[in-house]
Design an enzyme around this catalytic site. Structure first.
Site, mmCIF file in Angstrom:
data_model
loop_
_atom_site.group_PDB
_atom_site.id
_atom_site.type_symbol
_atom_site.label_atom_id
_atom_site.label_comp_id
_atom_site.label_asym_id
_atom_site.label_seq_id
_atom_site.Cartn_x
_atom_site.Cartn_y
_atom_site.Cartn_z
ATOM 1 N N ASP A 245 -2.761 -2.880 -13.937
ATOM 2 C CA ASP A 245 -3.258 -2.610 -15.302
ATOM 3 C C ASP A 245 -4.025 -3.776 -15.900
ATOM 4 O O ASP A 245 -4.014 -3.974 -17.121
ATOM 5 C CB ASP A 245 -2.108 -2.209 -16.234
ATOM 6 C CG ASP A 245 -1.512 -0.856 -15.873
ATOM 7 O OD1 ASP A 245 -2.103 -0.158 -15.027
ATOM 8 O OD2 ASP A 245 -0.455 -0.497 -16.417
ATOM 9 N N HIS B 174 2.555 -6.054 -7.583
ATOM 10 C CA HIS B 174 2.019 -4.940 -8.361
ATOM 11 C C HIS B 174 3.206 -4.292 -9.063
ATOM 12 O O HIS B 174 4.157 -3.869 -8.398
ATOM 13 C CB HIS B 174 1.316 -3.941 -7.430
ATOM 14 C CG HIS B 174 0.707 -2.774 -8.133
ATOM 15 N ND1 HIS B 174 -0.254 -1.987 -7.556
ATOM 16 C CD2 HIS B 174 0.896 -2.267 -9.374
ATOM 17 C CE1 HIS B 174 -0.619 -1.032 -8.406
ATOM 18 N NE2 HIS B 174 0.083 -1.184 -9.505
ATOM 19 N N CYS C 195 0.837 -1.198 0.000
ATOM 20 C CA CYS C 195 0.000 0.000 0.000
ATOM 21 C C CYS C 195 0.877 1.256 0.000
ATOM 22 O O CYS C 195 1.762 1.397 0.846
ATOM 23 C CB CYS C 195 -0.927 0.010 1.222
ATOM 24 S SG CYS C 195 -1.991 1.477 1.296
ATOM 25 N N SER D 194 -7.677 -5.463 -9.911
ATOM 26 C CA SER D 194 -7.865 -4.436 -8.873
ATOM 27 C C SER D 194 -8.817 -3.352 -9.360
ATOM 28 O O SER D 194 -10.024 -3.522 -9.348
ATOM 29 C CB SER D 194 -6.509 -3.843 -8.479
ATOM 30 O OG SER D 194 -5.680 -4.818 -7.894
#
Length: 350
Positions: free
Chosen positions: A217, A184, A115, A239
């Site tokens: 993406d 990610h 995060c 996501s």
């Protein structure tokens, strides 16, 4: 035309093995703060019956000081397979939280180490752990010792372009006992800007023996397939592409299993889903759910003539009935005068 290479097709046809736990899908719904509550997860589950779902991330320190578990940890047995995601920088607090998560029915426990939000990183959680690999290792070791379900990690490729440390970091997580890692393909500094750098996910896959899940993406079936082909990852995690579009995980999963691209939902079907989402949030959370629904409603209202006006109205609803009436009016107008816009069915959300 979207196609899978024979090698990739053979790999993806097998269950995803996370330690001793098997998932019958290679497509996962990402944990999203303020989004992936039980109401949203139920919508995703309808279209993706086999995929792993994730709760919103839970603060382990907060859990340590409360007697009752927060609502965001509540799971329905019908949601399984499901993972509860935790964040913090204290190995002991995270181990205690993991025990509670398993008690609530978590099939795996995921540790958020990606995060980028300041209020999380300034307290040592999220992607700040990329700069504290020893602490991250200690966290995984303690949580692995505390629970008998697989422990997984979700992270990013590095802190910034000068500190892309994912190869060493991911290997440390595997050595500490993590049974899967989701990467990610952006740095913490990128936030959600620029393109996800899938090439780093491919490099992670080369150095690990545990499953590697690609994230970043994935806004369409085409993007998911392209990502899998480029990275060789063991699966993809959707996501932001699911914001206002809980159909995406199921669409990708269906294609990977059958080679068939499903017809996207029409604007009317999306608004009908929005209506159900709003009603369920109100029933589950009351007026707070209506306030939370505003953002969801604006994500649904895209891709058709009149969407901008409807979006503006839905963003300020005060009552559930007000929202339901607006959606019903939008559906009625579409039934009478629908004119499609040249816009992707599963739009990107910044």
């Amino acid at each position: 035309m979207v196609t899978l290479s024979p090698t990739l097709k053979a790999t993806l046809s097998q269950p995803l093995k996370i330690g001793s736990f098997e998932v019958k899908s290679r497509v996962l719904q990402s944990p999203l703060s303020g989004v992936t509550d039980m109401v949203f997860r139920r919508l995703v589950r309808r279209y993706a019956p086999d995929s792993m779902l994730y709760t919103e991330m839970v603060n382990a320190t907060g859990l340590h000081y409360v007697k009752e578990l927060p609502k965001i940890m509540e799971v329905d047995p019908r949601e399984r397979p499901i993972s509860i995601q935790l964040f913090d920088c204290r190995p002991d607090f995270l181990a205690q939280a993991a025990i509670k998560a398993v008690g609530e029915g978590a099939d795996t426990v995921d540790i958020n180490m990606g995060c980028p939000v300041n209020k999380i990183t300034k307290n040592g959680g999220g992607s700040s752990l990329l700069r504290q690999p020893e602490v991250a290792e200690a966290i995984v070791r303690e949580v692995v010792k505390a629970v008998d379900v697989p422990v997984t990690v979700k992270t990013r490729i590095g802190w910034n372009d000068r500190e892309i440390t994912i190869l060493d970091f991911a290997k440390r997580m595997e050595d500490a006992g993590a049974q899967m890692i989701t990467v990610h393909g952006r740095t913490r500094a990128q936030g959600y800007n620029g393109n996800a750098r899938w090439e780093w996910i491919a490099r992670v896959k080369e150095v690990l023996s545990i499953p590697v899940i690609a994230n970043g993406d994935i806004f369409s079936v085409e993007a998911a397939v392209k990502c899998l082909e480029q990275t060789g990852a063991d699966g993809v995690m959707c996501s932001r592409g699911t914001l206002g579009y809980p159909f995406l995980v199921g669409e990708v999963d269906h294609f990977l299993k059958t080679g068939e691209i499903l017809s996207p939902p029409s604007p009317i079907q999306r608004l009908e889903c929005a209506r159900e989402h709003l009603q369920a949030l109100w029933e589950y959370k009351g007026d707070r759910g209506v306030r939370q629904a505003r953002k969801h409603m604006t994500w649904y209202a895209k891709g058709f003539v009149g969407a901008a006006e409807l979006r503006g109205q839905l963003s300020v609803i005060e009552t559930v009935q007000q929202g339901l009436d607006l959606i019903d009016r939008g559906v009625e107008q579409l039934n009478h005068s629908y004119q499609p816009m040249e816009e992707a069915s599963n739009f990107q959300v910044a």
